[in-house]
Design an enzyme around this catalytic site. Structure first.
Site, PDB file in Angstrom:
ATOM      1  CG  HIS A  34       5.693   3.706   3.163  1.00 45.53           C
ATOM      2  ND1 HIS A  34       6.530   2.421   3.615  1.00 45.53           N
ATOM      3  CD2 HIS A  34       4.361   3.354   3.300  1.00 45.53           C
ATOM      4  CE1 HIS A  34       5.177   1.618   3.889  1.00 45.53           C
ATOM      5  NE2 HIS A  34       4.067   2.137   3.795  1.00 45.53           N
ATOM      6  CG  HIS A  37       4.824   0.616  -0.371  1.00 44.78           C
ATOM      7  ND1 HIS A  37       4.514   1.939   0.210  1.00 44.78           N
ATOM      8  CD2 HIS A  37       4.035  -0.217  -0.135  1.00 44.78           C
ATOM      9  CE1 HIS A  37       3.323   1.701   0.744  1.00 44.78           C
ATOM     10  NE2 HIS A  37       3.005   0.517   0.442  1.00 44.78           N
TER      11      HIS A  37
HETATM   12  P1  AMP Z   1      -0.162  -1.651   1.184  1.00 43.81           P
HETATM   13  O1  AMP Z   1       0.299  -0.456   0.222  1.00 43.81           O
HETATM   14  O2  AMP Z   1      -0.076  -0.937   2.762  1.00 43.81           O
HETATM   15  O3  AMP Z   1      -1.162  -2.418   0.741  1.00 43.81           O
HETATM   16  O4  AMP Z   1       1.208  -2.564   1.152  1.00 43.81           O
HETATM   17  C1  AMP Z   1       1.913  -3.065  -0.056  1.00 43.81           C
HETATM   18  C2  AMP Z   1       2.795  -4.089   0.450  1.00 43.81           C
HETATM   19  O5  AMP Z   1       3.838  -3.410   1.115  1.00 43.81           O
HETATM   20  C3  AMP Z   1       2.324  -5.112   1.297  1.00 43.81           C
HETATM   21  O6  AMP Z   1       2.940  -6.522   1.289  1.00 43.81           O
HETATM   22  C4  AMP Z   1       2.746  -4.590   2.778  1.00 43.81           C
HETATM   23  O7  AMP Z   1       2.933  -5.700   3.640  1.00 43.81           O
HETATM   24  C5  AMP Z   1       4.213  -4.194   2.447  1.00 43.81           C
HETATM   25  N1  AMP Z   1       4.497  -2.990   3.459  1.00 43.81           N
HETATM   26  C6  AMP Z   1       3.673  -2.106   3.952  1.00 43.81           C
HETATM   27  N2  AMP Z   1       4.433  -1.609   5.066  1.00 43.81           N
HETATM   28  C7  AMP Z   1       5.642  -2.011   4.885  1.00 43.81           C
HETATM   29  C8  AMP Z   1       6.599  -1.793   5.705  1.00 43.81           C
HETATM   30  N3  AMP Z   1       6.877  -1.048   6.743  1.00 43.81           N
HETATM   31  N4  AMP Z   1       7.695  -2.757   5.911  1.00 43.81           N
HETATM   32  C9  AMP Z   1       7.700  -3.764   4.716  1.00 43.81           C
HETATM   33  N5  AMP Z   1       6.750  -3.742   3.954  1.00 43.81           N
HETATM   34  C10 AMP Z   1       5.461  -3.081   4.128  1.00 43.81           C
END
Ligand code: AMP
Length: 279
Positions: A34, A37
């Site tokens: 999203h 990311h």
């Molecule tokens: P995930 O796929 O949820 O494991 O997240 C992968 C990376 O994206 C991690 O470093 C998260 O902190 C970052 N991330 C997820 N959601 C957000 C967001 N809304 N804003 C900024 N970074 C995000």
């Protein structure tokens, strides 16, 4: 965009890129990408060739958690990454943590905040990140501030074991109502998704109270807790800590951080806000 499935392939590619004098930016994710990311990837592209990994890491899910149902959409993610002009996508097809015998753990940070509610979670996160860092050996790695505890733990692990990797934090991306974007927001129905915006609004109101002079962490967390309860959130924790998460605060200072995890209709949400004095 090149798509790679094997750890040996990503290692070989990485060697080639380094030989060609390229800097490598690494963005680990669990997919169902999203705009949160996307912010990491856009930032990463400013620093070097962007390698994105998509891996739903079984090690970081506890018993009874959502490993099996975690949203997965490789085709959608590939399109999304092509539009962003990411350079390489690493999607390991086998379970790359299945044979892992060595685990990485930060005994203090693993057992506070979210760690108290998700035993073993951060050990799973650190272990897979170490594995990926060892394979990819990037110059830069990008992490979202939404997962603040994760960011701090990875920053500390890098200081201890990967001093050549610069960990770059990226601010939280929110929807128009203020809800932090998350792949898990898909679990919320439309009504709950709208209501969930109150989570960040309440944290922001607490930050305003701090800004107008209230420094008692007890009063600030009590205010937050009562507002969250009034709004139907079930609370895992509400804490004010220094920005390195070394200790819980009694007297709040400029730059401390308010962190919280709540559940709404059974969906777990986490968020945080820096307490900053502007007046
Ligand atoms: P995930 O796929 O949820 O494991 O997240 C992968 C990376 O994206 C991690 O470093 C998260 O902190 C970052 N991330 C997820 N959601 C957000 C967001 N809304 N804003 C900024 N970074 C995000």
């Amino acid at each position: 965009m090149k798509i790679v499935n094997k750890i040996e392939e990503i290692k070989a590619l990485n060697k080639e890129l380094k030989k060609a004098g390229e800097k490598i930016s690494f963005i680990p994710t669990m997919g169902k990408l999203h705009e949160g990311h996307a912010a990491l990837i856009k930032e990463a592209l400013k620093y070097g060739k962007a390698i994105v990994s998509i891996y739903v890491n079984p090690l970081q899910f506890g018993k009874g958690e959502d490993y099996d149902t975690y949203p997965r959409d490789n085709d959608g993610d590939i399109k999304f990454l092509e539009e962003l002009k990411a350079d390489i996508l690493f999607i390991p097809l086998e379970n790359i943590t299945a044979e892992t015998a060595t685990f990485v753990v930060n005994p203090y940070l693993s057992n506070i905040l979210c760690g108290l509610f998700r035993p073993g979670h951060f050990q799973g996160v650190l272990t897979i990140i170490m594995k990926l860092f060892s394979a990819i050996n990037p110059s830069f790695a990008f992490f979202g501030l939404k997962d603040y505890q994760q960011y701090i733990m990875i920053k500390k692990m890098a200081e201890d074991y990967y001093p050549d990797i610069k960990i770059v934090p990226v601010p939280t991306v929110r929807d128009t109502g203020g809800l932090a974007l998350s792949s898990r927001n898909l679990y919320l129905n439309e009504k709950d998704r709208k209501h969930a915006c109150n989570f960040y609004k309440i944290l922001s109101n607490t930050a305003s109270l701090f800004n107008s002079g209230e420094i008692s962490a007890e009063k600030l967390t009590l205010f937050t807790t009562l507002e969250l309860i009034k709004n139907g959130f079930h609370i895992d924790y509400v804490k004010i800590m220094d920005k390195e998460l070394a200790y819980e605060k009694k007297a709040t200072e400029n730059g401390d951080i308010l962190l919280s995890a709540v559940r709404l209709s059974g969906v777990r949400l986490i968020d945080n806000i820096f307490l900053v004095r502007t007046e």
